[in-house]
Design a protein around this motif. Structure first.
Motif, PDB file in Angstrom:
ATOM      1  N   GLY A 368      -6.913 -53.319 -12.504  1.00  0.00           N
ATOM      2  CA  GLY A 368      -5.742 -53.037 -13.330  1.00  0.00           C
ATOM      3  C   GLY A 368      -4.698 -52.178 -12.664  1.00  0.00           C
ATOM      4  N   LEU A 369      -4.727 -52.045 -11.346  1.00  0.00           N
ATOM      5  CA  LEU A 369      -3.762 -51.181 -10.669  1.00  0.00           C
ATOM      6  C   LEU A 369      -2.362 -51.783 -10.636  1.00  0.00           C
ATOM      7  N   HIS A 370      -2.247 -53.100 -10.860  1.00  0.00           N
ATOM      8  CA  HIS A 370      -0.918 -53.708 -10.806  1.00  0.00           C
ATOM      9  C   HIS A 370      -0.098 -53.411 -12.059  1.00  0.00           C
ATOM     10  N   ARG A 371      -0.712 -52.913 -13.116  1.00  0.00           N
ATOM     11  CA  ARG A 371       0.004 -52.508 -14.322  1.00  0.00           C
ATOM     12  C   ARG A 371       0.125 -50.987 -14.332  1.00  0.00           C
ATOM     13  N   ASP A 372       1.225 -50.496 -14.865  1.00  0.00           N
ATOM     14  CA  ASP A 372       1.415 -49.057 -14.892  1.00  0.00           C
ATOM     15  C   ASP A 372       0.394 -48.403 -15.824  1.00  0.00           C
ATOM     16  N   PRO A 373      -0.169 -47.263 -15.461  1.00  0.00           N
ATOM     17  CA  PRO A 373      -1.191 -46.625 -16.305  1.00  0.00           C
ATOM     18  C   PRO A 373      -0.734 -46.336 -17.722  1.00  0.00           C
ATOM     19  N   SER A 374       0.566 -46.150 -17.924  1.00  0.00           N
ATOM     20  CA  SER A 374       1.063 -45.845 -19.265  1.00  0.00           C
ATOM     21  C   SER A 374       0.939 -47.026 -20.219  1.00  0.00           C
ATOM     22  N   GLU A 375       0.658 -48.226 -19.732  1.00  0.00           N
ATOM     23  CA  GLU A 375       0.576 -49.403 -20.589  1.00  0.00           C
ATOM     24  C   GLU A 375      -0.773 -49.536 -21.293  1.00  0.00           C
ATOM     25  N   TYR A 376      -1.772 -48.803 -20.854  1.00  0.00           N
ATOM     26  CA  TYR A 376      -3.111 -48.971 -21.397  1.00  0.00           C
ATOM     27  C   TYR A 376      -3.329 -48.059 -22.601  1.00  0.00           C
ATOM     28  N   ALA A 377      -4.052 -48.612 -23.572  1.00  0.00           N
ATOM     29  CA  ALA A 377      -4.339 -47.840 -24.790  1.00  0.00           C
ATOM     30  C   ALA A 377      -5.263 -46.674 -24.485  1.00  0.00           C
ATOM     31  N   GLN A 378      -6.251 -46.905 -23.614  1.00  0.00           N
ATOM     32  CA  GLN A 378      -7.137 -45.821 -23.232  1.00  0.00           C
ATOM     33  C   GLN A 378      -6.402 -44.895 -22.268  1.00  0.00           C
ATOM     34  N   LYS A 379      -6.345 -43.650 -22.630  1.00  0.00           N
ATOM     35  CA  LYS A 379      -5.545 -42.677 -21.897  1.00  0.00           C
ATOM     36  C   LYS A 379      -6.111 -42.445 -20.502  1.00  0.00           C
ATOM     37  N   ILE A 380      -5.235 -42.576 -19.467  1.00  0.00           N
ATOM     38  CA  ILE A 380      -5.582 -42.243 -18.093  1.00  0.00           C
ATOM     39  C   ILE A 380      -4.927 -40.902 -17.776  1.00  0.00           C
ATOM     40  N   SER A 381      -5.704 -39.985 -17.245  1.00  0.00           N
ATOM     41  CA  SER A 381      -5.182 -38.647 -16.980  1.00  0.00           C
ATOM     42  C   SER A 381      -4.009 -38.722 -16.011  1.00  0.00           C
ATOM     43  N   PRO A 382      -3.064 -37.786 -16.077  1.00  0.00           N
ATOM     44  CA  PRO A 382      -1.896 -37.815 -15.185  1.00  0.00           C
ATOM     45  C   PRO A 382      -2.275 -37.824 -13.705  1.00  0.00           C
ATOM     46  N   PHE A 383      -3.318 -37.080 -13.355  1.00  0.00           N
ATOM     47  CA  PHE A 383      -3.728 -37.030 -11.952  1.00  0.00           C
ATOM     48  C   PHE A 383      -4.163 -38.398 -11.453  1.00  0.00           C
ATOM     49  N   TRP A 384      -5.059 -39.064 -12.184  1.00  0.00           N
ATOM     50  CA  TRP A 384      -5.553 -40.353 -11.738  1.00  0.00           C
ATOM     51  C   TRP A 384      -4.490 -41.445 -11.887  1.00  0.00           C
ATOM     52  N   ASP A 415       7.514 -59.917  -9.295  1.00  0.00           N
ATOM     53  CA  ASP A 415       7.355 -59.855 -10.744  1.00  0.00           C
ATOM     54  C   ASP A 415       5.897 -59.823 -11.189  1.00  0.00           C
ATOM     55  N   ASP A 416       4.967 -59.678 -10.243  1.00  0.00           N
ATOM     56  CA  ASP A 416       3.551 -59.713 -10.592  1.00  0.00           C
ATOM     57  C   ASP A 416       2.994 -58.355 -10.979  1.00  0.00           C
ATOM     58  N   PHE A 417       3.785 -57.309 -10.892  1.00  0.00           N
ATOM     59  CA  PHE A 417       3.277 -55.974 -11.209  1.00  0.00           C
ATOM     60  C   PHE A 417       4.355 -55.166 -11.928  1.00  0.00           C
ATOM     61  N   THR A 418       3.890 -54.197 -12.680  1.00  0.00           N
ATOM     62  CA  THR A 418       4.792 -53.296 -13.418  1.00  0.00           C
ATOM     63  C   THR A 418       4.539 -51.841 -13.072  1.00  0.00           C
ATOM     64  N   CYS A 419       3.627 -51.583 -12.167  1.00  0.00           N
ATOM     65  CA  CYS A 419       3.302 -50.208 -11.801  1.00  0.00           C
ATOM     66  C   CYS A 419       4.525 -49.527 -11.202  1.00  0.00           C
ATOM     67  N   ARG A 420       4.850 -48.357 -11.693  1.00  0.00           N
ATOM     68  CA  ARG A 420       6.009 -47.613 -11.214  1.00  0.00           C
ATOM     69  C   ARG A 420       5.686 -46.907  -9.895  1.00  0.00           C
ATOM     70  N   PRO A 421       6.698 -46.625  -9.068  1.00  0.00           N
ATOM     71  CA  PRO A 421       6.446 -45.918  -7.799  1.00  0.00           C
ATOM     72  C   PRO A 421       5.921 -44.511  -8.061  1.00  0.00           C
ATOM     73  N   PRO A 422       5.229 -43.927  -7.091  1.00  0.00           N
ATOM     74  CA  PRO A 422       4.752 -42.540  -7.249  1.00  0.00           C
ATOM     75  C   PRO A 422       5.911 -41.557  -7.207  1.00  0.00           C
ATOM     76  N   ARG A 423       5.616 -40.323  -7.575  1.00  0.00           N
ATOM     77  CA  ARG A 423       6.645 -39.279  -7.595  1.00  0.00           C
ATOM     78  C   ARG A 423       6.680 -38.552  -6.252  1.00  0.00           C
ATOM     79  N   ASN A 424       7.832 -37.994  -5.966  1.00  0.00           N
ATOM     80  CA  ASN A 424       8.010 -37.222  -4.730  1.00  0.00           C
ATOM     81  C   ASN A 424       7.515 -35.799  -4.958  1.00  0.00           C
ATOM     82  N   ILE A 425       6.203 -35.630  -4.902  1.00  0.00           N
ATOM     83  CA  ILE A 425       5.570 -34.328  -5.120  1.00  0.00           C
ATOM     84  C   ILE A 425       4.486 -34.132  -4.073  1.00  0.00           C
TER      85      ILE A 425
END
Length: 730
Positions: A368-384, A415-425
């Motif tokens: 499920g890495l090709h979809r952004d973590p925010s799309e899943y009903a089960q909460k994924i921690s911000p770190f992961w 168009d096969d993925f919706t995962c957003r880019p990582p943050r500059n941190i």
């Protein structure tokens, strides 16, 4: 009370409302066109100079519409505004007159008016092109011989080669190709090639021996974790190799969370048990670091390094033994990517890497890495969630890179993925127990993720480039190629702003800055080279922008080390990294520059056309290269010849140090000395001297003289050795 309305009252109510809406629309006033005709036709932004910058860039004739000409008014002029006003202010239908029929008739009339306007515009555009003496853009024509190749052995074993392959690039040089396959060679040239053949076979045999894993570790019945621990070098060596990996690789390809891995690393050496995935991650890291440090071939087995073939074989054994839920663990995906990187250190076969990468892509998508973590009903921690974004964009980088290297389609489409880019941190700003991610820093502020964030912003363009180069035969014009090229050129402007070359008194800091800048520039310059190459090296009607842009980028690729002081203590290490990582790109650039030298030499030997400067498009390929040479001192013939000679010298140096493949250097040497012109005797003497330098370097690589090299039976003494023939498309 009856609140209903009759049909008549309804229609009478609709009429005034329609009239009110129509009357409220303002009619556009006449607006003269200020852009030139070429920018208006191509829908480009025009600076309205004479000539404008767009026309100067593509060597077109810049022409503006004369006053009163048909195209001098914009689409919203009064000539059309009266028609629109008449139709939109049409009186409302009266009750009982068939409103639906009237609406249908008005719709047809409106469509007829639109078609009439479109026809007028097309006719006026055709007339303006005819008046300016121009011609419609022709369909790009690239020869299939310079785009792809296929080796066939016995009709059953075949291998596809893309436009980057040496055997495909040799097809650009008929004279050099004819020389290499000619059976009636002079005896001295034939003898040199036969001796190089023996050297090549000796080096290949040695390479097979040193890249074979050590049987005592691979075939042992000892548990796999114990065997992996046994091949580890000392703690001091591991510290050095780990630091080299983090500095040189864990910048663009973000696979690890550095604080978490360093904590596990410290506890491992303290004797505390670690997860089973720790050693399968550590061993590939040490392999990559050992190869980058420049310590010989990276195959030696001693306490000062790590035996890469044995280490990668043990990690592969561990990965193949996983079952069930272990196959979808995040740590397993990390080990797969690290193993892929380590395997390329000893076996840089692009097709095999592309195939293995397809399995990793599908493994990541099943997780499920090709979809952004925010799309899943089960909460994924911000770190992961952030770790998933980082490793997904690392996989995308590998996919785009290997697809361009192999000239094959990407495993993933845009168009096969919706995962957003990582943050500059920075890595130390995030930890597993955190509740919310910190805000992303500006891109000009350095962090441990900045390179990946910047390069990720160019992924949409690079996906389009891979799509274009895989359907070159279906392109109708150069428009899409030029637009993508302009977008990539703008990226270089941003790169020069955020990654300026800055010298430092600290050699390690200079090395880090050079690696960061080079990695960012190369991952944006590589797609530009891949985009322009099919046309810059084979099309006769190629626009000047493509020729100049391609050759300038080729020279920039060969100029990376010019930013480093040759007298610096770490210069040889940076030289080794440059030759190791960019070997294929360096050879491609050298062959491309040879093609430029050939065309420019042919053009200087023949009179130039008198109307070369008065036309918007070059009359021939030779003229395009002449214009490119005159437009920039970077592309002058003496400088280009020196650049190719430097590449050949560096390849001979690599042969002496690590015994690299000889075939590409032989082909480049023959091509370089035949494309410069001269008499046949002069060319033969130059080729003989170049082949002798390769032979001397090969003799030093095997630490032997010509007598000690095993003899290879040749069926016919006047035939070219088979290994040299491999550089030519069968």
């Amino acid at each position: 009370m009856d609140h209903g309305k009759s049909p008549a009252s309804t229609n009478s109510f609709q009429g005034p409302v329609y009239n009110f809406i129509a009357s409220s629309r303002s009619v556009k006033r006449p607006r003269p066109v200020k852009s030139c005709l070429e920018c208006r036709k191509r829908k480009l932004k025009c600076d309205r100079a004479s000539p404008c910058s767009q026309c100067q860039k593509t060597q077109r004739e810049c022409r503006y519409a004369a006053e009163g000409e048909a195209v001098s008014l914009s689409d919203g002029s009064d000539a059309e505004g009266s028609e629109r006003t008449t139709k939109r202010n049409r009186p409302a239908p009266t009750p009982g007159s068939g409103p639906r029929d009237n609406d249908y008739v008005s719709m047809l009339e409106d469509h007829a008016a639109r078609l009439e306007r479109l026809e007028r515009q097309l006719l006026s555009r055709a007339s303006s092109i005819a008046d300016s003496g121009g011609a419609p853009t022709q369909r790009p024509a690239a020869s299939s011989l310079t785009l792809r190749g296929l080796s066939v052995k016995g009709g059953l074993r075949t291998r596809f080669f893309g436009q980057n392959s040496t055997r495909v690039l040799v097809n650009l040089f008929d004279e050099a190709k004819s020389f290499m396959i000619n059976r009636n060679k002079y005896s001295d040239i034939r003898e040199l090639l036969q001796n190089i053949q023996r050297i090549h076979k000796a080096l290949q045999d040695e390479h097979r021996k040193v890249t074979a894993p050590i049987a005592v570790f691979v075939d042992s019945m000892t548990p796999i974790q114990k065997r992996m621990a046994d091949v580890l070098p000392s703690r001091q060596v591991c510290d050095t190799l780990l630091n080299i990996f983090l500095t040189g690789t864990e910048t663009l390809y973000r696979i690890l969370h550095i604080p978490t891995f360093m904590r596990q690393y410290t506890e491992f050496w303290a004797g505390n048990p670690q997860p089973d995935s720790f050693l399968p991650q550590l061993l590939p890291i040490l392999c990559v670091g050992y190869r980058l440090v420049g310590a010989g071939k990276g195959h030696g087995h001693d306490r000062e390094g790590i035996h890469i073939p044995t280490a990668t074989c043990l990690v592969r054994t561990w990965l193949d033994g996983l079952r069930g839920k272990q196959l979808v663990e995040f740590s397993t995906l990390q080990a797969e990517l690290l193993h892929l990187m380590a395997q390329r250190m000893i076996n840089p076969q692009n097709q095999e890497t592309w195939t293995q990468l397809g399995l990793i892509v599908r493994m990541a998508m099943t997780m499920g890495l090709h979809r952004d973590p925010s799309e899943y009903a089960q909460k994924i921690s911000p770190f992961w969630a952030e770790q998933r974004r980082r490793i997904w964009y690392t996989i995308l980088e590998f996919d785009v890179h290997m697809s361009m290297q192999c000239n094959l389609p990407c495993c993933i489409r845009e168009d096969d993925f919706t995962c957003r880019p990582p943050r500059n941190i920075n890595d130390d700003e995030i930890y597993p127990e955190m509740v919310e991610l910190p805000p992303s820093k500006p891109i000009d502020q350095h962090t441990s993720t900045r390179i990946q964030v910047f390069v990720a912003s160019t992924l949409p363009m690079r996906f389009k480039v891979v799509d274009v180069i895989n359907r070159t035969d279906s392109l109708q014009d150069y428009q899409q190629v030029l637009e993508l090229g302009n977008e990539l050129e703008r990226v270089f402007d941003d790169l020069r702003y955020i990654a300026t070359p800055v010298q430092s008194n600290d050699p390690k800091e200079t090395q880090r800055r050079w690696i960061r800048r080079t990695a960012m520039d190369m991952h944006c310059r590589r797609p530009l080279l891949e985009l322009y190459r099919p046309f810059a090296l084979s099309s006769a009607d190629v626009p000047q922008q493509i020729v100049t842009g391609y050759l300038r980028s080729s020279m920039m690729l060969l100029s990376y080390l010019d930013e480093v002081d040759p007298s610096a203590s770490n210069y040889h290490e940076l030289w080794h990294i440059h030759q190791l990582i960019f070997k294929q790109e360096i050879l491609q650039a050298a062959f491309s520059i040879c093609y430029y030298i050939k065309q420019a030499t042919n053009s200087s030997a023949s009179p130039a056309p008198s109307n070369l400067e008065s036309t918007g498009r070059s009359e021939s390929t030779e003229d395009s290269y002449t214009l490119a040479s005159e437009s920039s001192s970077l592309l002058s013939l003496p400088r280009l010849k020196n650049a190719v000679q430097k590449v050949i010298d560096n390849q001979c140096k690599r042969i002496r140090e690590i015994g690299t493949d000889l075939r590409d250097v032989v082909a480049l040497t023959v091509v370089f000395h035949t494309c410069q012109g001269g008499t046949p005797e002069q060319q033969r003497e130059a080729i003989r001297n170049g082949l002798q330098a390769i032979l001397d370097a090969g003799l030093q690589a095997v630490h032997a003289n010509q007598v000690n090299i095993p003899s290879i039976p040749v069926r016919k003494p006047n035939l070219l050795p088979p290994s040299i023939l491999l550089t030519i498309r069968q």
